[in-house]
Design an enzyme around this catalytic site. Structure first.
Site, short mmCIF file in Angstrom:
data_model
loop_
_atom_site.label_atom_id
_atom_site.label_comp_id
_atom_site.label_asym_id
_atom_site.label_seq_id
_atom_site.Cartn_x
_atom_site.Cartn_y
_atom_site.Cartn_z
CD GLU A 1 -13.33 0.35 3.06
OE1 GLU A 1 -12.48 0.35 1.98
OE2 GLU A 1 -13.64 -0.62 3.63
CG ASN B 1 -1.90 -1.27 1.10
OD1 ASN B 1 -2.25 -1.88 0.22
ND2 ASN B 1 -2.20 -1.63 2.29
CG ASP C 1 -11.68 3.88 6.20
OD1 ASP C 1 -10.76 4.41 5.98
OD2 ASP C 1 -11.74 2.90 7.14
CB SER D 1 -9.03 -2.11 0.77
OG SER D 1 -9.73 -2.95 1.06
CE LYS E 1 -4.30 1.08 4.82
NZ LYS E 1 -3.90 -0.08 5.12
CG HIS F 1 -6.78 1.29 0.69
ND1 HIS F 1 -5.70 0.64 0.67
CD2 HIS F 1 -7.63 0.79 1.85
CE1 HIS F 1 -5.67 -0.39 1.82
NE2 HIS F 1 -6.94 -0.32 2.01
CG HIS G 1 -10.87 -2.58 6.52
ND1 HIS G 1 -10.51 -2.47 8.07
CD2 HIS G 1 -9.94 -3.44 6.08
CE1 HIS G 1 -9.27 -3.09 8.16
NE2 HIS G 1 -9.02 -3.48 6.95
C1 PLP Z 1 -10.64 0.81 4.67
C2 PLP Z 1 -9.62 0.56 5.74
N1 PLP Z 1 -9.66 1.05 7.07
C3 PLP Z 1 -8.73 0.75 7.99
C4 PLP Z 1 -7.72 0.10 7.80
C5 PLP Z 1 -6.76 -0.36 8.94
O1 PLP Z 1 -5.63 0.60 8.86
P1 PLP Z 1 -4.24 0.21 9.50
O2 PLP Z 1 -3.61 -0.59 8.61
O3 PLP Z 1 -3.76 1.69 9.72
O4 PLP Z 1 -4.54 -0.42 10.69
C6 PLP Z 1 -7.34 -0.63 6.48
C7 PLP Z 1 -6.33 -1.46 6.30
O5 PLP Z 1 -6.01 -1.85 5.14
C8 PLP Z 1 -8.48 -0.32 5.42
O6 PLP Z 1 -8.53 -0.92 4.28
#
Ligand code: PLP
Length: 359
Positions: free
Chosen positions: A160, A48, A185, A164, A217, A188, A125
Site C-alpha cells: 500500500e 476518510n 494500492d 490505513s 475517500k 488512502h 488491506h
Molecule cells: C488499502 C485499501 N484498499 C482498498 C480499500 C477498499 O476501498 P473501498 O472502501 O472503496 O471498497 C480500502 C478501504 O478502506 C483500503 O484501505
C-alpha cells in the site's frame, strides 16, 4: 431450521462474549467535520474524507444507478469521462469499479495466475488478501516494511502507498525490481499525497506497474479505479469477476467523483498538510510520537484503546478504536484521520482532550 438458527445465535453470543461483535452507529453529518451521534454534536476525526470534499459534493450527485453491469446496459458516458480524467492524471489506462474492495478482488484474481508467487506485505488491506486468495497464485506474506523478505522467486509484490492503520509509507524503491510486478494500492494516498495528489509512489518519484485508488475517500464520492497497462485493462473488463458480474458504479457517483478529482487541488493538499503538522507537533508536545508523517495518525494504546475511544467520545470527539482482528492483539490503537476541513481550533481542542484522557 430451529437447529440452524440456534447455531447463528451461538455464534453471535460467542462474538459478544469475546467483545468482538461490531455495531453500526448511525451518524448524521452536520458539516464537513461534525455530526450528530446519539443526539449529541461531535467532532469527527474518523472519516476518510481527507480533503473535506464529501460534504461539498453532496449536491453533485446527479444521475441514476447504472442499472446493470457495465457489460450489459450499465456503461455510461460518466464512466468514460471519469476514466479519461484519471488517464490524464495518471498517464495510463484507467478502469473504474463500484468500490476499492471490488477493484482489488478483480485485479488480484485476474493479474495473477497459477505459478505466480506474490509477496504481500503483512499489513495489506483485507481486499488485497481476499483478491490474492481468489487468484491461483501462491501468496507469501512478508513482514511489514521488510523488502529483504521478498522471496527471490516472486513474480510480484503488492503493497500500500499509505497504510490505513499504521499511517506509514514504505520505502517503495526498495520493492521495485524489473523482473516482477509492483502493485501499489494508494487508497488512502490519492488526492492527498505526491505531485497532483497521485499518491505515495509518485511522492517517492516512482511509477508502479499498477496503481489502485479509491474515489470514496479523499475524492469524496464513491467507487475506485485501477491504472494499469492496456492489456491488463482488457483482461479486467473480460475476466475480472467483480467487474463483470456486478452493477456498474452509479452514474451519480461517477459524476460526483469527477467533480471531486477537479477540486482536489494543491491548495487543499497544503491545507491538509498544515493540519497534519499542527496535530503531530501537538502530540509531540504531549510526549507521543506516532509513526508516519501523513494524515493517518495512530496511537497504539493496547488493551486500553476502547476505553480511551469512549472517553474521547464523552469529550465530544469521535475517534475510532481499532482492535483485533483488524490489528494484532496488543497493537490496538486510536486511529485519527485528519482532514483539510478541520479547523486549527478543532485540532487544538482534540489535543486538550487527548491530554486529559491519556494522562
Ligand atoms: C488499502 C485499501 N484498499 C482498498 C480499500 C477498499 O476501498 P473501498 O472502501 O472503496 O471498497 C480500502 C478501504 O478502506 C483500503 O484501505
Amino acid at each position: 431450521m430451529r437447529a440452524r438458527f440456534k447455531r447463528l445465535e451461538e455464534r453471535v453470543a460467542e462474538l459478544q462474549s469475546a467483545g468482538l461483535a461490531r455495531t453500526l452507529r448511525p451518524l448524521f453529518p452536520t458539516g464537513p467535520t461534525t455530526a450528530e451521534l446519539d443526539g449529541r454534536e461531535i467532532q469527527v476525526f474518523s472519516s476518510n474524507d481527507y480533503l473535506g470534499l464529501a460534504w461539498e459534493l453532496r449536491s453533485s450527485w446527479r444521475g441514476r444507478g447504472a442499472g446493470s453491469s457495465r457489460l450489459i446496459a450499465g456503461d455510461r458516458n460518466a464512466h468514460h469521462a471519469l476514466e479519461e480524467k484519471l488517464e490524464e492524471l495518471f498517464c495510463g489506462p484507467a478502469l473504474v469499479f463500484p468500490s476499492g474492495y471490488q477493484a482489488n478482488l478483480a485485479l488480484m484474481s485476474t493479474l495473477f495466475e497459477a505459478g505466480d508467487v506474490v509477496a504481500s506485505d503483512a499489513l495489506n488491506h483485507a481486499s488485497i488478501i481476499d483478491g490474492l486468495r481468489l487468484s491461483k497464485a501462491e501468496r507469501r506474506v512478508i513482514p511489514h516494511g521488510d523488502p529483504s523478505a521478498i522471496p527471490k522467486d516472486s513474480t510480484a509484490v503488492v503493497v500500500e502507498g499509505l497504510y490505513s492503520m499504521d499511517g506509514d509509507q514504505l520505502s517503495l524503491k526498495e520493492y521495485q525490481n524489473k523482473r516482477r510486478w509492483l502493485v501499489v494500492d494508494e487508497a488512502h494516498a490519492v488526492g492527498c499525497i505526491g505531485p497532483k495528489g497521485r499518491g505515495a509512489s509518485y511522492e517517492q518519484e516512482l511509477v508502479p506497474d499498477v496503481v489502485v485508488g479509491t474515489l470514496g475517500k479523499a475524492y469524496g464520492a464513491a467507487g475506485a479505479f485501477v491504472i494499469c497497462p492496456w492489456e491488463l485493462k482488457q483482461l479486467l473488463i473480460s475476466k475480472g469477476r467483480s467487474f463483470v458480474y456486478t452493477t456498474g458504479l452509479a452514474e451519480a457517483a461517477a459524476r460526483a467523483a469527477l467533480v471531486g478529482i477537479e477540486r482536489a487541488d494543491h491548495a487543499r493538499r497544503e491545507l491538509l498538510a498544515s493540519r497534519v503538522r499542527r496535530f503531530r507537533a501537538g502530540l509531540a508536545d504531549l510526549g507521543r510520537f506516532p509513526p508516519g508523517k501523513d494524515h493517518i495518525v495512530p496511537l497504539v494504546l493496547g488493551p486500553s484503546t476502547m476505553a480511551a475511544a469512549q472517553a474521547l467520545l464523552e469529550e465530544g470527539f469521535f475517534v475510532p478504536g481499532i482492535r483485533a482482528p483488524t490489528v494484532s492483539k496488543g497493537q490496538e490503537r486510536l486511529r485519527f484521520s485528519l482532514s483539510a476541513a478541520h479547523s486549527d481550533a478543532q485540532i487544538d481542542a482534540l489535543l486538550t482532550a487527548i491530554d486529559k484522557v491519556l494522562r
